[in-house]
Design an enzyme around this catalytic site. Sequence first.
Site, PDB file in Angstrom:
ATOM      1  N   THR A   1      -1.172   1.415  -7.102  1.00 25.79           N
ATOM      2  CA  THR A   1      -2.261   1.857  -6.245  1.00 25.79           C
ATOM      3  C   THR A   1      -3.585   1.762  -6.998  1.00 25.79           C
ATOM      4  OG1 THR A   1      -0.658   3.408  -5.355  1.00 25.79           O
ATOM      5  CG2 THR A   1      -2.921   3.751  -4.691  1.00 25.79           C
TER       6      THR A   1
ATOM      7  N   GLY B   1      -1.515  -2.926  -4.463  1.00 26.00           N
ATOM      8  CA  GLY B   1      -1.072  -4.276  -4.826  1.00 26.00           C
ATOM      9  C   GLY B   1       0.300  -4.226  -5.466  1.00 26.00           C
ATOM     10  N   GLY B   2       0.728  -5.326  -6.017  1.00 26.19           N
ATOM     11  CA  GLY B   2       2.037  -5.384  -6.649  1.00 26.19           C
ATOM     12  C   GLY B   2       2.153  -4.428  -7.824  1.00 26.19           C
ATOM     13  N   PHE B   3       1.051  -4.182  -8.503  1.00 26.48           N
ATOM     14  CA  PHE B   3       1.058  -3.323  -9.679  1.00 26.48           C
ATOM     15  C   PHE B   3       1.165  -1.855  -9.316  1.00 26.48           C
ATOM     16  CE2 PHE B   3      -1.430  -0.898 -12.873  1.00 26.48           C
ATOM     17  CZ  PHE B   3      -0.732  -1.222 -14.016  1.00 26.48           C
TER      18      PHE B   3
ATOM     19  N   ASP C   1      -3.714 -17.231 -10.943  1.00 24.82           N
ATOM     20  CA  ASP C   1      -3.564 -16.642  -9.604  1.00 24.82           C
ATOM     21  C   ASP C   1      -4.918 -16.571  -8.888  1.00 24.82           C
ATOM     22  OD1 ASP C   1      -1.998 -15.695  -7.535  1.00 24.82           O
ATOM     23  OD2 ASP C   1      -2.076 -13.607  -8.205  1.00 24.82           O
TER      24      ASP C   1
HETATM   25  N1  ATP Z   1     -11.904  -3.677  -9.550  1.00 25.68           N
HETATM   26  C1  ATP Z   1     -11.793  -3.337  -8.268  1.00 25.68           C
HETATM   27  N2  ATP Z   1     -12.829  -2.820  -7.604  1.00 25.68           N
HETATM   28  C2  ATP Z   1     -12.708  -2.467  -6.292  1.00 25.68           C
HETATM   29  N3  ATP Z   1     -11.586  -2.615  -5.574  1.00 25.68           N
HETATM   30  C3  ATP Z   1     -10.522  -3.144  -6.182  1.00 25.68           C
HETATM   31  C4  ATP Z   1     -10.560  -3.532  -7.563  1.00 25.68           C
HETATM   32  N4  ATP Z   1      -9.357  -4.034  -7.887  1.00 25.68           N
HETATM   33  C5  ATP Z   1      -8.607  -3.969  -6.790  1.00 25.68           C
HETATM   34  N5  ATP Z   1      -9.288  -3.443  -5.756  1.00 25.68           N
HETATM   35  C6  ATP Z   1      -8.800  -3.227  -4.387  1.00 25.68           C
HETATM   36  O1  ATP Z   1      -7.430  -2.907  -4.445  1.00 25.68           O
HETATM   37  C7  ATP Z   1      -6.657  -3.880  -3.724  1.00 25.68           C
HETATM   38  C8  ATP Z   1      -5.359  -4.113  -4.464  1.00 25.68           C
HETATM   39  O2  ATP Z   1      -5.648  -4.764  -5.685  1.00 25.68           O
HETATM   40  P1  ATP Z   1      -4.543  -5.287  -6.668  1.00 25.68           P
HETATM   41  O3  ATP Z   1      -5.218  -6.142  -7.671  1.00 25.68           O
HETATM   42  O4  ATP Z   1      -3.750  -4.144  -7.186  1.00 25.68           O
HETATM   43  O5  ATP Z   1      -3.567  -6.074  -5.754  1.00 25.68           O
HETATM   44  P2  ATP Z   1      -3.677  -7.497  -5.066  1.00 25.68           P
HETATM   45  O6  ATP Z   1      -4.406  -8.450  -5.950  1.00 25.68           O
HETATM   46  O7  ATP Z   1      -4.236  -7.300  -3.679  1.00 25.68           O
HETATM   47  O8  ATP Z   1      -2.160  -7.859  -4.922  1.00 25.68           O
HETATM   48  P3  ATP Z   1      -1.182  -8.369  -6.076  1.00 25.68           P
HETATM   49  O9  ATP Z   1      -1.140  -7.294  -7.107  1.00 25.68           O
HETATM   50  O10 ATP Z   1       0.097  -8.528  -5.359  1.00 25.68           O
HETATM   51  O11 ATP Z   1      -1.809  -9.638  -6.578  1.00 25.68           O
HETATM   52  C9  ATP Z   1      -7.561  -5.119  -3.633  1.00 25.68           C
HETATM   53  O12 ATP Z   1      -7.256  -5.890  -2.513  1.00 25.68           O
HETATM   54  C10 ATP Z   1      -8.936  -4.491  -3.549  1.00 25.68           C
HETATM   55  O13 ATP Z   1      -9.213  -4.134  -2.221  1.00 25.68           O
END
Ligand code: ATP
Length: 437
Positions: free
Chosen positions: A144, A140-142, A257
């Site tokens: 891995t 995600g934006g943050f 969000d």
């Molecule tokens: N708590 C969690 N448990 C299981 N999988 C997770 C969890 N958090 C995130 N993920 C997985 O990691 C991916 C990326 O998550 P993350 O929150 O970093 O980014 P995002 O929400 O997809 O994008 P952005 O940070 O741009 O909003 C998610 O789409 C999900 O598949």
Amino acid sequence: MTSSISSSRSRNPSSGLRSTPDRFANSPSFSSYSAPLVSRKPDSGRNPLTVVARFISGAFIACFAPPETAEWNNFKVSNEFGAPSVASETSRTTSGRQGRNRGIYSNSTKERGPGNMNFTMDEILKATMNFNTAFKVGQGGFGTVYKGKLDDGILVAIKRAKMGVYDKHLGVEFQSEVTTLAQVEHLNLVKFYGYLEHGDERILVMEYVPNGTLREHLDGVNGKELDFAARLDIAIDVAHAITYLHMYTDHPIIHRDIKSSNILLTERLRAKVADFGFARLAADTDSGATHVSTQVKGTAGYLDPEYLKTYHLTEKSDVYSFGVLLVELVTGRRPIESKRELKERITPRWAMKKFTDGDAISALDPRLEPTAVTNLALEKILELALQCLAPRRQSRTSMRRCGEVLWSIRKDYREQSVLDFRSLSSTSQRSASVKEQ
Ligand SMILES: Nc1ncnc2c1ncn2[C@@H]1O[C@H](COP(=O)(O)OP(=O)(O)OP(=O)(O)O)[C@@H](O)[C@H]1O
């Protein structure tokens, strides 16, 4: 870099959050909600969630140009940071080991509950087998996201920040603020376990939710399918989670969000709302103050048009996003479908038009069976969505009311489905006995 300055920061110094009584989580009925006991953190003179939001929003980046310069439906999430290569991840790990270790500590390391996990870098490395790509579950934006297993068997999601996504100056003060965030606890919110600063590493540890995102399920990724009843359950779970943030924390929290990719699902298809990346304490209702941001944050297609115009943020901005989510749930479509013909491109607009024209059924996800019972529930859901999507926030309903309405839609849906099933089976029994004669 993407931090938003809230003009009401000084007006909202209260920092404590209510700890969640278990009886409260996923309460079956909003009418049974009662105000939990308040345990306030001493007033620190600043708003901790603003700092958390500044840190995480610097991380979970989705910055948009000011509304004067960008059409809202053409917004693009800008991710300023490239994903680190495997090589750079390894070198960071090595250099990180020489750095200082910081995390959230409880007095007792035996007591492993949300927010009081005490992590070391070694523990994180062990849990993820040195950030082995086999454990990577998302990006995600943050940074891995890895799946990890702690020594005591607890599965966790470990978010490892990309280099440079955090504001170094916020590092030291961040810990106590994160502790506050960790006290937000509800069955339908992804639990935040802890945070680790270790050299250049910034790591967030949270509850692992095993069944992917709502968006993946709506897209049918990996054969994931959601029937109508499951979608209704998910809508209720999300409404509960957001109501909790708005009403039952010490100070209202705006998620900012809400979107289908921030809704994670359990094996039993119950929803957990993730990503407090943009979370912010809401308006001080006594003074009537609202937050004024210097930058609009959120995700294209879900953004409250009034927030886009004014930069003023209230709980009703979440209500708007929830309305978009309701439309997404019943249509299966993304909020913006850029490949479709013009009048279908903005899904909420298209679906609301169908509903007001008395043709709701043609907005139903084609993968769902258009039965009479489903059609009735669909109409009621779209009616609720219409109230959430009102252009003026005063006309929008509250999250609490959304939960109540959805609860009653589900009750009727279940009762009608049982009746339908009974009449169907008695009809088939009758026709079977006619054949036998
Ligand atoms: N708590 C969690 N448990 C299981 N999988 C997770 C969890 N958090 C995130 N993920 C997985 O990691 C991916 C990326 O998550 P993350 O929150 O970093 O980014 P995002 O929400 O997809 O994008 P952005 O940070 O741009 O909003 C998610 O789409 C999900 O598949």
